[in-house]
Design an enzyme around this catalytic site. Structure first.
Site, PDB file in Angstrom:
ATOM      1  N   HIS A 284       5.266  49.460  -2.293  1.00  0.00           N
ATOM      2  CA  HIS A 284       6.495  50.276  -2.314  1.00  0.00           C
ATOM      3  C   HIS A 284       6.559  51.033  -0.990  1.00  0.00           C
ATOM      4  O   HIS A 284       5.553  51.578  -0.529  1.00  0.00           O
ATOM      5  CB  HIS A 284       6.390  51.244  -3.494  1.00  0.00           C
ATOM      6  CG  HIS A 284       7.655  51.945  -3.856  1.00  0.00           C
ATOM      7  ND1 HIS A 284       8.280  52.840  -3.021  1.00  0.00           N
ATOM      8  CD2 HIS A 284       8.416  51.905  -4.981  1.00  0.00           C
ATOM      9  CE1 HIS A 284       9.367  53.314  -3.617  1.00  0.00           C
ATOM     10  NE2 HIS A 284       9.473  52.751  -4.811  1.00  0.00           N
ATOM     11  N   ARG A 307      16.652  57.166  -2.092  1.00  0.00           N
ATOM     12  CA  ARG A 307      17.348  56.370  -1.068  1.00  0.00           C
ATOM     13  C   ARG A 307      18.645  55.820  -1.642  1.00  0.00           C
ATOM     14  O   ARG A 307      19.686  55.813  -0.983  1.00  0.00           O
ATOM     15  CB  ARG A 307      16.452  55.221  -0.587  1.00  0.00           C
ATOM     16  CG  ARG A 307      15.426  55.647   0.435  1.00  0.00           C
ATOM     17  CD  ARG A 307      14.506  54.495   0.794  1.00  0.00           C
ATOM     18  NE  ARG A 307      13.506  54.255  -0.230  1.00  0.00           N
ATOM     19  CZ  ARG A 307      13.160  53.066  -0.698  1.00  0.00           C
ATOM     20  NH1 ARG A 307      13.725  51.974  -0.227  1.00  0.00           N
ATOM     21  NH2 ARG A 307      12.237  52.952  -1.626  1.00  0.00           N
TER      22      ARG A 307
END
Ligand code: FAD
Ligand code: SIN
Length: 504
Positions: A284, A307
């Protein structure tokens, strides 16, 4: 003291209290003694099913079994139920749903694209599994909502062409919200029996038929249970010394979002289960570097929804990639630059404006409270940051196409960034997060051997299984796989028990 300062102190105090409660409830390791054995005498006289692991796959399977009137014995290695599922931070995918009305096959296409090069490794199962995952995504969301889980907020995560990741509108993160609701409902049933602090050490079988498990508890108890078995024991992203070292020695020394713990696939390969994609490990892109403990090998995840909601990534004050590309590609972009002073860590800034903060407030307030993010101004960032954020604001306002081809800016509202503009910032680095590989199952969650035959009396669901995500899992698709294949496993196991009863 002024009235406004007094009120600020009171609200910070109240917020801190909520954080402490949430932290103790959902994050902190449990130290309570093992649950005591109560025994189970099903009124229905039905044989029990055994479920190994109390994450979302295990609870989905158990819920389904209970709905068929089958008694369930659930064994959990940890002192507290929930596994990684309890920590899930961004949400669960589904399309279409009443909150997400896009009714085309984009989810299937996005999943295939994300699976990438693994699609070339031919197995007849992979496409079946992806079809099953996607086709059952609407009913998975409906099922959770029917249990009382709020999933009304939808976000777009990396690699998705449209928003489809559901979470609740309240303070509780999606994993904890789903898990506490399912656990509460299961505990209300006399058919459900959970035993924590007990590790399954062996699967019992006669030839090709699984007949039960052996387990050892932290209090010294050693015992056997007999019946068909559903394995929902999770992945091996915390098994640095074991399966990760075997299949991905190049990842030695990388931090992880997973607590150290051994993977359980070897218990199933002993029976002849086939493994698939074991070298496909998801890194990740955004694990928080805690300023108080920057070298910690276990990191808090900076949820991708930050995000998705508008957050931007900067390296030395400059943007360098589409933040909403797949995890694999964002991670590769981060790792294309030299490591920071700490081996296998990179120093990337995750930056949110007020609009992004407001849409992910419950997440960010928690990270602020943990000291993983801080509220500051653009002037406090690297010298190039102002220019980068000004350009990003223009892309977000639709003045030009994004230089990195980002299409969604979601809740970013800062149109005229200035040195004094308020931002929320954390340092992040790539982290081992999820293992795409595992035991090969088919669309009925049956565990397959090397020759493609199923192992009788055995099912697997969730991260312990492999194949469905290929080389890169889309954010939000793990919780989905747990619900979809966990419920299928529960249904199949219930039918197996029913047929065995008829055959007596
Ligand atoms: P787990 O939830 O890990 O449960 C497995 C359980 O089995 C564990 O409790 C373990 O102790 C137990 N167990 C293992 N071996 C044995 C044994 N031998 N005997 C008895 N018990 C055993 N995915 C998403 O889709 N959306 C998200 O927003 C998301 N956020 C995440 C955030 C974090 C921080 C992390 C770490 C992961 C996140 N994921 C997310 C991934 C997802 O949470 C997991 O992949 C998923 O929950 C796995 O569920 P599971 O039921 O397969 O396993
Ligand atoms: C995250 O919140 O970034 C994790 C989501 C996932 O692993 O699916």
């Amino acid at each position: 003291m002024s009235r406004s300062r007094f009120l600020t102190l009171i609200s910070l105090g109240a917020y801190g209290l909520v954080c402490v409660i949430l932290y103790n409830r959902y994050i902190r390791q449990d130290t309570t003694p093992p649950t005591t054995m109560q025994g189970i005498t099903p009124e229905s006289g039905q044989s029990s099913a055994i479920v190994v692991g109390s994450g979302l796959a295990g609870l989905s399977a158990a819920s389904q079994l209970v709905s068929h009137g089958i008694p369930v014995r659930l064994l959990e290695r940890a002192a507290k139920p929930g596994g990684n599922s309890m920590k899930a931070s961004s949400g669960i995918n589904g399309a279409p749903t009443k909150h997400q009305l896009v009714a085309d096959d984009a989810f299937y296409q996005d999943t295939i694209r994300s699976a990438g090069k693994a699609m070339d490794v031919k197995t007849t199962q992979r496409e079946n599994l992806i079809t099953t995952l996607v086709k059952n995504s609407s009913s998975a969301i409906e099922w959770l909502e029917s249990k009382g889980v709020d999933l009304s907020k939808v976000a777009q995560l990396g690699g998705h062409s449209t928003p489809r990741t559901h979470r609740g509108a309240g303070q509780t993160p999606p994993g904890a919200s789903i898990m506490t609701t399912l656990l509460k409902s299961l505990k209300e049933s006399p058919l459900f029996h959970l035993q924590t602090s007990c590790t399954v050490t062996k699967v019992l079988h006669t030839d090709n038929l699984v007949t039960g498990v052996q387990y050892t508890c932290d209090n010294g108890e050693q015992n056997e249970l007999h019946g068909p078995v559903i394995f929902a024991s999770g992945g091996f992203a915390g098994d640095a010394e074991g399966l990760l070292a075997k299949y991905r020695p190049d990842l030695a020394g990388y931090p992880s979002t997973n607590e150290p713990r051994p993977g359980t696939q070897p218990l199933l390969t002993e029976l002849g289960a086939q493994l698939i994609d074991m070298d496909q490990v998801q890194i990740h892109p955004t694990g928080f570097i805690d300023p108080a403990n920057p070298t910690s090998p276990v990191k808090f995840l900076a949820a991708e929804v930050l995000r998705g909601a508008g957050g931007v990534l900067l390296r030395d004050g400059k943007r360098f990639f589409n933040e909403l590309d797949t995890r694999e590609r964002v991670t590769d972009a981060i790792r294309s630059a030299p490591e920071s002073k700490i081996p296998h860590q990179w120093d990337i800034q995750l930056v949110l404006d007020e609009g992004t903060y407001n849409s992910t407030k419950s997440h960010v307030d928690f990270y602020l409270w943990k000291g993983l993010m801080k509220q500051t101004t653009i002037a406090d960032l690297a010298p190039k940051a102002l220019e980068s954020i000004q350009q990003y604001a223009e892309f977000a306002a639709g003045k030009h196409d994004d230089a990195f081809n980002r299409k969604s800016f979601a809740h970013w509202t800062l149109t005229d960034p200035k040195p004094e503009s308020v931002v929320y910032v954390g340092s992040v680095t790539p982290v081992i997060h999820f293992t795409m590989g595992g035991v090969l199952i088919n669309e009925k969650s049956e565990v397959l051997k090397e020759d493609g035959e199923k192992i009788e009396g055995l099912w697997a669901a969730g991260e312990v299984s492999g194949g469905v995500h290929g080389a890169n899992r889309l954010g939000g698709s793990s919780l989905l796989e747990c619900v979809v294949f966990g419920r299928i496993a529960g249904d199949q196991c219930a039918e197996f028990i029913r047929q065995a009863g008829e055959g007596k």
